[in-house]
Design an enzyme around this catalytic site. Structure first.
Site, PDB file in Angstrom:
ATOM      1  N   TYR B 143       0.825  -1.210   0.000  1.00 15.31           N
ATOM      2  CA  TYR B 143       0.000   0.000   0.000  1.00 15.31           C
ATOM      3  C   TYR B 143       0.858   1.259   0.000  1.00 15.31           C
ATOM      4  O   TYR B 143       0.417   2.318  -0.441  1.00 15.31           O
ATOM      5  CB  TYR B 143      -0.943   0.039   1.205  1.00 15.31           C
ATOM      6  CG  TYR B 143      -2.081  -0.967   1.140  1.00 15.31           C
ATOM      7  CD1 TYR B 143      -2.250  -1.797   0.038  1.00 15.31           C
ATOM      8  CD2 TYR B 143      -2.989  -1.078   2.181  1.00 15.31           C
ATOM      9  CE1 TYR B 143      -3.278  -2.723  -0.018  1.00 15.31           C
ATOM     10  CE2 TYR B 143      -4.031  -2.001   2.126  1.00 15.31           C
ATOM     11  CZ  TYR B 143      -4.169  -2.820   1.033  1.00 15.31           C
ATOM     12  OH  TYR B 143      -5.201  -3.726   0.988  1.00 15.31           O
ATOM     13  N   LYS B 192       2.924 -15.383   2.987  1.00 12.95           N
ATOM     14  CA  LYS B 192       2.879 -16.221   1.781  1.00 12.95           C
ATOM     15  C   LYS B 192       4.337 -16.581   1.458  1.00 12.95           C
ATOM     16  O   LYS B 192       4.859 -16.279   0.371  1.00 12.95           O
ATOM     17  CB  LYS B 192       2.201 -15.453   0.643  1.00 12.95           C
ATOM     18  CG  LYS B 192       1.913 -16.278  -0.603  1.00 12.95           C
ATOM     19  CD  LYS B 192       0.810 -17.310  -0.443  1.00 12.95           C
ATOM     20  CE  LYS B 192       0.666 -18.148  -1.709  1.00 12.95           C
ATOM     21  NZ  LYS B 192      -0.349 -19.221  -1.566  1.00 12.95           N
ATOM     22  N   ASP B 224      -3.737 -17.670   2.070  1.00  9.51           N
ATOM     23  CA  ASP B 224      -4.927 -18.278   1.473  1.00  9.51           C
ATOM     24  C   ASP B 224      -5.506 -19.343   2.400  1.00  9.51           C
ATOM     25  O   ASP B 224      -6.721 -19.470   2.541  1.00  9.51           O
ATOM     26  CB  ASP B 224      -4.658 -18.814   0.061  1.00  9.51           C
ATOM     27  CG  ASP B 224      -3.404 -19.652  -0.049  1.00  9.51           C
ATOM     28  OD1 ASP B 224      -2.478 -19.498   0.780  1.00  9.51           O
ATOM     29  OD2 ASP B 224      -3.319 -20.479  -0.974  1.00  9.51           O
ATOM     30  N   ASP B 248      -5.547  -6.290   6.029  1.00  5.05           N
ATOM     31  CA  ASP B 248      -6.712  -5.570   5.535  1.00  5.05           C
ATOM     32  C   ASP B 248      -7.810  -6.567   5.151  1.00  5.05           C
ATOM     33  O   ASP B 248      -8.982  -6.413   5.522  1.00  5.05           O
ATOM     34  CB  ASP B 248      -6.275  -4.749   4.307  1.00  5.05           C
ATOM     35  CG  ASP B 248      -7.343  -3.791   3.834  1.00  5.05           C
ATOM     36  OD1 ASP B 248      -8.323  -3.567   4.568  1.00  5.05           O
ATOM     37  OD2 ASP B 248      -7.201  -3.266   2.711  1.00  5.05           O
ATOM     38  N   ASP B 252     -11.106  -7.912   7.879  1.00  4.10           N
ATOM     39  CA  ASP B 252     -12.493  -7.731   7.440  1.00  4.10           C
ATOM     40  C   ASP B 252     -13.241  -9.062   7.399  1.00  4.10           C
ATOM     41  O   ASP B 252     -14.405  -9.144   7.793  1.00  4.10           O
ATOM     42  CB  ASP B 252     -12.532  -7.057   6.056  1.00  4.10           C
ATOM     43  CG  ASP B 252     -12.354  -5.555   6.170  1.00  4.10           C
ATOM     44  OD1 ASP B 252     -12.553  -5.009   7.257  1.00  4.10           O
ATOM     45  OD2 ASP B 252     -12.008  -4.918   5.150  1.00  4.10           O
TER      46      ASP B 252
HETATM   47 MG   LIG Z   1      -4.697 -20.696  -2.701  1.00  4.60          MG
HETATM   48 MG   LIG Z   2     -10.151  -3.668   5.002  1.00  5.43          MG
END
Ligand SMILES: [Mg+2]
Ligand SMILES: [Mg+2]
Lengths: 359, 359
Positions: B143, B192, B224, B248, B252
Site C-alpha cells: 500500500y 505467503k 490463502d 486488511d 475484514d
Molecule cells: Mg490458494
Molecule cells: Mg479492510
C-alpha cells in the site's frame, strides 16, 4: 461420430491415480452414450516423474500435453518430495506446465450441492443456491514479479514487485465476460483500486472491455470487501474475476464456503479451447492407495473439460446430473459421509456415477 | 487519585458525534467508579474539518492529538466529500494522522457475543467461543511502496512495490507476541512465504523474535489457508499477526464472521502506550443524526484504550461486562435487533451501559 478428442492424462501422485481412473471410466461412458470419441494418452508428472525421470515435468510429458486437446490431471506432490531442492519439487512442475502450455487463467467453480449444504460452517439458508466461479489470473502479479533483498539503514529489506500490463488484464477480462455470458451474466471484478496502481489499471481495462458485453452486469468489489461479501451473500455472486494473489485467497475462501472441498473441480485455460482440468483437492498422501478417495472432484473436472474445451455441454450436464443423483440418493465417500452413512470406496462411487449417466 | 489522562476526542462525521458522545459518558462514569481522572479535548477531523478548515487534518488537531495520551475517534467520511481531490478527502486525513502519530499497527478484536452469535452467517456451534485479535502492520507493504506506470510492448503496465525491512517486521512481531502473552498465548503469523520474498523475511524475523517468547505457541499460516481456516475453525485463533494488505483482507473477513460489525472496536498503536481508538464501522451517513447508531463499538474502543494505553484493565473489564450484561438482558439497537425486539436509540443504549458499569 464426432472427431476424436485427444486427452493427456496425468494421474500424478497420492490419490491421483485412483481418482483419475474413475474419471477415465466416466469419459468412456459419456463417449458411448453421446457418440463421442476420446483418445487418452498417459504421462508421468510430479513426484512420480521425479522418481522415474529425475524431473517433475519430463520433456515427453510436455509433448503428450501439447499434442492433446486437453489435459486431465489428478494431483501432485507428497511428503516424500517436500524437502527436495526447488527444481526437484512437484510444485515446480505445476508452474512449469502452466507456463509451457500458456495457461493464464484458473477457473474455480464453488457450487453447493443441496444435499451437502450441511457440511459447510455457514448456515444452510445463507448458502442456498450458491453457484459461483472464481476466474483467477495465473501468470502475472506479485507472485511472478521481481524479488530481491537489499541492505538499508533499517536492516535487511525484502522487495516483491507486482506488475500487470493491459494485454494481460484484457485477455483475462474477456475470458471472464465470456464465461459470465454463458452463466447468469453477472461479473464481479475484484481489485484494490483505492490503493494500488495495478488495480487501477485492472479496473480501467475491465471497464473498457465491458463495453463489448453490454448484457453483463458488472460490479467492482474491493478485495477486503469481497472477503466479507463472500460470507454475507455468497449466493449473489456469479463470476468473480481477479488478479493472481487476490484470486489465490478468495478462491480458497469460496471453496471453504461450500464445506466440501473434495467436490470441487478446476480448469486452467489459455487462449482458445485448450485447457488443463484438475480437482481442487491435493494428493492426500495419508489416504493414498486405500481406495478411500472421493473421485467426484475429478469427475466434475472432466465435465468442465467437456463443456469448456470440447463444447460438449449436453454430456457435461449429464455427468453433473449423475453426480447430483448419486448424492441425492444418499451415497457418500468417507470425506463427505460425516459418520451418518456407510462410506463407499472410490471405485464404488465411480461405478454409481457411471450407471447414472444417461442422455 | 491517579494522574489525569488526556484524551483527544475526534467525533468526526456521520454518526461519529452521536456514538462518541455515549463513549465520553462512559469514560466519565468509569472515572467516578474507579477513581480515575480523564481530561478530554475535542478536535476537528475528516469531512467536517474540510468544511470548516479546508483540510481533513488541521495542524491544531494534530497538536491536540500529540499532547494527549490517547485519541478516541468516531468515524470519518461521507458522500459529500467522496468526489473531492485526494488531499481534500477524509481518508487522506486518516493516512496522515496515522503517519504523524507514528501508529504502525492496527488491532482488530473479533469477539462473538454469545447472545449475538445468531447474527453471523456461520453456524453458532462453529462460532462458539471465538475471540481473536488481528494485529495488522499499518505503515509498510504494497500500500505504501513505489507505484508507477510505464509503456511496454504489451501496452501500458502498472507496477506496485511491496517492501518490508527487518525493523518494521520486528516491532510489529514483538507487539503481537506481547499481546499474545496477555491473552491465550497463541500467535498465528500469516504470510505467503512459499512465494513472496517479503513473506520469507517476515517469517524469518518472526521466528527470531519468537525466541524471546518461549511461552507463546507460534504457528505460521499461509494467507490463502488462513482465509479458509477463519471459516473452518475461528475459535482456534487467539492473536493473528500479518502484514498490511493481508491484514486488511483478513481483519475484514474476521469481522464479518462475528456477524455484528457494529460491535467491533479497534486500536492503532505506535511505540509505547500511545494509541488511537475507533470503532470498525464507518460514518454511516444514511442514519446519521437520527439517534439510531449503535454506540457499543465506540464504547468498547474506549475499553480497549483503558486497557492498552492506560493499563486500567479492571475498568476495561467493567465496561465489557456492562455491555455484555445489557445485551444479555435483550436490549438492542436497530442494527442488531433483527426485528425481534424493539430497537433502542443511541442514547438509550448508552444510558443502559452506563448504569451497568460497576466495580
Ligand atoms: Mg490458494
Ligand atoms: Mg479492510
Amino acid at each position: 461420430m464426432a472427431e476424436t478428442k485427444k486427452i493427456a492424462v496425468i494421474a500424478g501422485d497420492g490419490i491421483g491415480p485412483e481418482v483419475v481412473a474413475e474419471a477415465e471410466k466416466v469419459l468412456q461412458k459419456v463417449g458411448e452414450v453421446f457418440g463421442y470419441s476420446f483418445e487418452t494418452e498417459h504421462a508421468l508428472f510430479g513426484g512420480i516423474a521425479i522418481d522415474e525421470k529425475g524431473t517433475p515435468l519430463p520433456a515427453e510429458t510436455l509433448e503428450v500435453c501439447k499434442r492433446a486437446d486437453a489435459v486431465l490431471l489428478g494431483a501432485v506432490g507428497g511428503p516424500k518430495w517436500d524437502n527436495n531442492s526447488k527444481e526437484l519439487r512437484p510444485e515446480t512442475g505445476l508452474l512449469g506446465i502452466r507456463k509451457e502450455l500458456g495457461l493464464f487463467s484458473n477457473l474455480r467453480p464453488a457450487v453447493v450441492f443441496d444435499c451437502l449444504k450441511d457440511a459447510s460452517t455457514l448456515k444452510p439458508e445463507v448458502l442456498e443456491g450458491t453457484d459461483l466461479m472464481v476466474v483467477r489470473e495465473l501468470t502475472g502479479g506479485i507472485y511472478f514479479g521481481e524479488k530481491f533483498r537489499r541492505e538499508t539503514e533499517y536492516g535487511e529489506e525484502a522487495v516483491d514487485t507486482c506488475a500487470y500490463n493491459v494485454t494481460e488484464v484484457e485477455r483475462i477480462a474477456r475470458q471472464a465476460f465470456d464465461i459470465a455470458m454463458k452463466r447468469r451474466k453477472k461479473l464481479a471484478s475484484v481489485d484494490k483500486a483505492n490503493v494500488l496502481e495495478t488495480s487501477r489499471l485492472w479496473r480501467e481495462t475491465v471497464i473498457r472491455v465491458s463495453a463489448d458485453y453490454p448484457e453483463v452486469e458488472l460490479e467492482h468489489v474491493l478485495v477486503d470487501n469481497c472477503a466479507m461479501q463472500l460470507l454475507r451473500r455468497p449466493s449473489s455472486f456469479d463470476v468473480i474475476v481477479t488478479e493472481n494473489m487476490f484470486g489465490d485467497i478468495l478462491s480458497d475462501e469460496a471453496a471453504m464456503l461450500t464445506g466440501s472441498i473434495g467436490m470441487l473441480a478446476s480448469a486452467s485455460l489459455g487462449e482458445g479451447s485448450y485447457g488443463l482440468y484438475e480437482p481442487v483437492h491435493g494428493s492426500a498422501p495419508d489416504i493414498a492407495g486405500q481406495g478411500l478417495a472421493n473421485p467426484i472432484a475429478t469427475i466434475l473436472s472432466t465435465a468442465l473439460m467437456l463443456r469448456i474445451s470440447f463444447g460438449y455441454g449436453e454430456a457435461a450436464d449429464a455427468i453433473e446430473r449423475a453426480v447430483a443423483e448419486v448424492l441425492d440418493a444418499g451415497h457418500r465417500t468417507s470425506d463427505i459421509a460425516a459418520g451418518r452413512v456407510e462410506a463407499l470406496s472410490t471405485k464404488q462411487m465411480g461405478e454409481l456415477i457411471l450407471k447414472a449417466i444417461r442422455k
